[in-house]
Design a protein around this motif. Structure first.
Motif, mmCIF file in Angstrom:
data_model
loop_
_atom_site.group_PDB
_atom_site.id
_atom_site.type_symbol
_atom_site.label_atom_id
_atom_site.label_comp_id
_atom_site.label_asym_id
_atom_site.label_seq_id
_atom_site.Cartn_x
_atom_site.Cartn_y
_atom_site.Cartn_z
ATOM 1 N N ARG A 36 -8.530 -2.506 -3.579
ATOM 2 C CA ARG A 36 -9.096 -1.346 -4.297
ATOM 3 C C ARG A 36 -10.465 -0.971 -3.727
ATOM 4 N NH1 ARG A 36 -7.344 -4.339 -8.897
ATOM 5 N NH2 ARG A 36 -5.552 -3.380 -9.952
ATOM 6 N N ALA A 37 -11.287 -1.971 -3.512
ATOM 7 C CA ALA A 37 -12.647 -1.715 -3.023
ATOM 8 C C ALA A 37 -12.638 -1.059 -1.653
ATOM 9 C CB ALA A 37 -13.439 -3.025 -2.976
ATOM 10 N N GLN A 38 -11.581 -1.306 -0.879
ATOM 11 C CA GLN A 38 -11.472 -0.724 0.459
ATOM 12 C C GLN A 38 -10.667 0.575 0.474
ATOM 13 O OE1 GLN A 38 -13.060 -1.735 3.229
ATOM 14 N NE2 GLN A 38 -14.112 -3.234 1.959
ATOM 15 N N GLY A 39 -10.351 1.130 -0.709
ATOM 16 C CA GLY A 39 -9.814 2.486 -0.760
ATOM 17 C C GLY A 39 -8.379 2.649 -1.188
ATOM 18 N N LEU A 40 -7.628 1.553 -1.317
ATOM 19 C CA LEU A 40 -6.240 1.688 -1.764
ATOM 20 C C LEU A 40 -6.233 1.901 -3.281
ATOM 21 C CD1 LEU A 40 -3.482 1.527 -0.268
ATOM 22 C CD2 LEU A 40 -3.280 -0.800 -1.168
ATOM 23 N N ARG A 41 -5.370 2.791 -3.744
ATOM 24 C CA ARG A 41 -5.282 3.078 -5.177
ATOM 25 C C ARG A 41 -3.959 2.563 -5.718
ATOM 26 N NH1 ARG A 41 -5.814 8.989 -8.286
ATOM 27 N NH2 ARG A 41 -5.697 8.132 -10.413
ATOM 28 N N PHE A 42 -4.033 1.796 -6.792
ATOM 29 C CA PHE A 42 -2.832 1.336 -7.482
ATOM 30 C C PHE A 42 -2.600 2.273 -8.654
ATOM 31 C CE2 PHE A 42 -4.492 -2.661 -5.549
ATOM 32 C CZ PHE A 42 -3.507 -2.754 -4.578
ATOM 33 N N SER A 43 -1.628 3.163 -8.480
ATOM 34 C CA SER A 43 -1.467 4.284 -9.406
ATOM 35 C C SER A 43 -0.277 4.142 -10.339
ATOM 36 C CB SER A 43 -1.323 5.587 -8.611
ATOM 37 O OG SER A 43 -0.293 5.474 -7.638
ATOM 38 N N GLY A 44 0.425 3.036 -10.268
ATOM 39 C CA GLY A 44 1.529 2.792 -11.184
ATOM 40 C C GLY A 44 1.631 1.325 -11.519
ATOM 41 N N HIS A 45 1.833 1.029 -12.798
ATOM 42 C CA HIS A 45 1.931 -0.356 -13.263
ATOM 43 C C HIS A 45 3.089 -0.475 -14.237
ATOM 44 C CE1 HIS A 45 -2.260 0.239 -11.997
ATOM 45 N NE2 HIS A 45 -2.320 -1.065 -11.783
ATOM 46 N N ASP A 46 3.654 -1.685 -14.333
ATOM 47 C CA ASP A 46 4.657 -1.880 -15.362
ATOM 48 C C ASP A 46 3.961 -2.099 -16.707
ATOM 49 O OD1 ASP A 46 3.841 -4.562 -15.521
ATOM 50 O OD2 ASP A 46 5.493 -5.298 -14.293
ATOM 51 N N GLU A 47 4.744 -2.310 -17.745
ATOM 52 C CA GLU A 47 4.151 -2.384 -19.080
ATOM 53 C C GLU A 47 3.380 -3.678 -19.310
ATOM 54 O OE1 GLU A 47 7.722 -1.342 -21.365
ATOM 55 O OE2 GLU A 47 6.755 0.596 -21.776
ATOM 56 N N GLU A 48 3.496 -4.624 -18.367
ATOM 57 C CA GLU A 48 2.674 -5.841 -18.419
ATOM 58 C C GLU A 48 1.417 -5.696 -17.562
ATOM 59 O OE1 GLU A 48 6.233 -6.220 -17.994
ATOM 60 O OE2 GLU A 48 6.100 -6.320 -20.188
ATOM 61 N N GLY A 49 1.256 -4.531 -16.925
ATOM 62 C CA GLY A 49 0.062 -4.280 -16.128
ATOM 63 C C GLY A 49 0.162 -4.672 -14.672
ATOM 64 N N HIS A 50 1.334 -5.102 -14.220
ATOM 65 C CA HIS A 50 1.490 -5.471 -12.815
ATOM 66 C C HIS A 50 1.665 -4.229 -11.940
ATOM 67 C CE1 HIS A 50 3.184 -9.192 -14.892
ATOM 68 N NE2 HIS A 50 2.023 -9.560 -14.363
ATOM 69 N N VAL A 51 1.121 -4.306 -10.727
ATOM 70 C CA VAL A 51 1.139 -3.169 -9.805
ATOM 71 C C VAL A 51 2.564 -2.861 -9.362
ATOM 72 C CG1 VAL A 51 0.433 -2.385 -7.520
ATOM 73 C CG2 VAL A 51 -1.205 -3.574 -8.979
ATOM 74 N N ARG A 52 2.938 -1.575 -9.421
ATOM 75 C CA ARG A 52 4.261 -1.146 -8.989
ATOM 76 C C ARG A 52 4.216 0.086 -8.073
ATOM 77 N NH1 ARG A 52 5.154 -5.610 -9.905
ATOM 78 N NH2 ARG A 52 6.190 -6.508 -11.709
ATOM 79 N N VAL A 53 3.061 0.762 -7.990
ATOM 80 C CA VAL A 53 2.913 1.927 -7.104
ATOM 81 C C VAL A 53 1.537 1.856 -6.448
ATOM 82 C CG1 VAL A 53 2.964 4.446 -6.896
ATOM 83 C CG2 VAL A 53 4.334 3.316 -8.674
ATOM 84 N N ALA A 54 1.495 2.185 -5.163
ATOM 85 C CA ALA A 54 0.225 2.247 -4.437
ATOM 86 C C ALA A 54 0.182 3.524 -3.619
ATOM 87 C CB ALA A 54 0.068 1.037 -3.520
ATOM 88 N N GLU A 55 -1.028 4.020 -3.399
ATOM 89 C CA GLU A 55 -1.206 5.220 -2.579
ATOM 90 C C GLU A 55 -2.561 5.161 -1.900
ATOM 91 O OE1 GLU A 55 -2.558 8.664 -5.610
ATOM 92 O OE2 GLU A 55 -0.665 7.678 -6.186
ATOM 93 N N LEU A 56 -2.752 6.041 -0.926
ATOM 94 C CA LEU A 56 -3.982 6.024 -0.131
ATOM 95 C C LEU A 56 -4.647 7.386 -0.196
ATOM 96 C CD1 LEU A 56 -5.819 4.414 1.725
ATOM 97 C CD2 LEU A 56 -4.371 5.094 3.651
ATOM 98 N N PRO A 57 -5.639 7.553 -1.077
ATOM 99 C CA PRO A 57 -6.358 8.823 -1.147
ATOM 100 C C PRO A 57 -6.983 9.171 0.204
ATOM 101 C CG PRO A 57 -6.874 7.431 -3.040
ATOM 102 C CD PRO A 57 -6.103 6.576 -2.078
ATOM 103 N N GLY A 58 -6.953 10.466 0.527
ATOM 104 C CA GLY A 58 -7.493 10.928 1.798
ATOM 105 C C GLY A 58 -6.465 11.027 2.894
ATOM 106 N N HIS A 59 -5.352 10.347 2.724
ATOM 107 C CA HIS A 59 -4.239 10.455 3.682
ATOM 108 C C HIS A 59 -3.368 11.632 3.251
ATOM 109 C CE1 HIS A 59 -0.480 9.410 5.745
ATOM 110 N NE2 HIS A 59 -1.168 8.574 6.502
ATOM 111 N N PRO A 60 -2.784 12.375 4.198
ATOM 112 C CA PRO A 60 -1.959 13.526 3.804
ATOM 113 C C PRO A 60 -0.832 13.178 2.833
ATOM 114 C CG PRO A 60 -2.412 13.595 6.151
ATOM 115 C CD PRO A 60 -2.939 12.283 5.658
ATOM 116 N N PHE A 61 -0.172 12.040 3.029
ATOM 117 C CA PHE A 61 0.868 11.589 2.100
ATOM 118 C C PHE A 61 1.165 10.130 2.416
ATOM 119 C CE2 PHE A 61 5.022 10.695 0.442
ATOM 120 C CZ PHE A 61 5.123 11.448 -0.726
ATOM 121 N N PHE A 62 0.717 9.237 1.552
ATOM 122 C CA PHE A 62 0.931 7.800 1.748
ATOM 123 C C PHE A 62 1.231 7.208 0.395
ATOM 124 C CE2 PHE A 62 0.086 3.374 2.444
ATOM 125 C CZ PHE A 62 0.246 3.132 3.810
ATOM 126 N N LEU A 63 2.501 6.828 0.185
ATOM 127 C CA LEU A 63 2.950 6.380 -1.125
ATOM 128 C C LEU A 63 3.869 5.179 -0.938
ATOM 129 C CD1 LEU A 63 2.766 7.207 -4.158
ATOM 130 C CD2 LEU A 63 4.853 8.540 -3.799
#
Length: 244
Positions: free
Chosen positions: A179-206
């Protein structure tokens, strides 16, 4: 009024193609549906993980999709393809194993965590970024909560979705560093575990830990798949991809 036809976009499908991997068998259906329903024509090339290690393996493509099917025959090849898409601004989607390896590539090459490992690939490693899930998600459907204002929310069009999983490994350690280096975790399950990641500033990185390939019967592509196709066509036109 004359409508300009969308160009054909070239997409690299990175993975070790197998008739035993359900998501791989869905690809022809999804490509046909994208062309017929959405007029998004993708010229798809399968690139085995071993071939993806070559320096120019995915250069010249309009999108890179790292598909499920891990462990891949070549971890090096998959990471090389992801790095090229990330550094060159090529639209990227990683699903299931592709999600795991997108995080691994980012940890090693952006965050300097050169020793982190994927437990499926290197079970004797001392520092796992991706390790066995406490409760395997293989064959499950589960809710994913999507962060407002994220690329994922823009693509999916909702802040909660139910998705199909086929994964036994997920991220655990070093997430704050990513996270500190720019990756965004934008989706989590209902227990809070990471399930989606994306890279802001990139044209499309999912990247998704779930498998959008398995949505429905394949005749109506998942919004994530359609978004990648739109981004690829925009790239073919020389435009900045738009998620919606």
């Amino acid at each position: 009024m004359t409508h300009t036809a969308s160009p054909t976009a070239r997409i690299a499908l990175v993975g070790d193609r197998s008739p035993d991997v359900v998501s791989h068998t869905r690809i022809p259906l999804l490509l046909d549906a994208l062309a017929e329903r959405d007029r998004l024509v993708l010229d798809a090339y399968w690139i085995p993980s071993e071939d993806a290690a070559a320096e120019d393996a995915v250069r010249g493509f309009d999108a890179v999709w790292v598909l499920p099917g891990s462990p891949y025959r070549s971890e090096e090849g998959v990471l090389a393809a992801i790095r090229t898409a990330r550094e060159d601004g090529v639209p990227f989607l990683g699903t299931c194993g592709g999600f795991q390896h997108a995080l691994l590539e980012y940890a090693r090459h952006v965050c300097g965590l050169t020793r982190v490992a994927h437990a499926e690939n290197d079970p004797d490693a001392e520092d796992f970024l991706i390790e066995p899930l406490a409760c395997s998600l293989v064959g499950h459907e589960a809710a994913v909560v999507i962060e407002p204002g994220s690329l994922a929310q823009s693509v999916i069009g909702a802040e909660r979705t139910v998705e199909r999983y086929f994964c036994a490994y997920g991220p655990s350690r070093h997430l704050d560093t990513l996270r500190a280096q720019g990756l965004r975790f934008s989706g989590h399950d209902e227990e809070g575990h990471v399930r989606v990641a994306e890279l802001p500033g990139h044209p499309f990185f999912l990247a998704t830990l779930f498998q959008p390939e398995l949505y429905g019967d394949g005749s109506r592509p998942h919004p994530v798949v359609r978004a990648l196709a739109r981004a690829a066509v925009a790239h073919a036109r020389g435009e900045v991809p738009q998620p919606v």
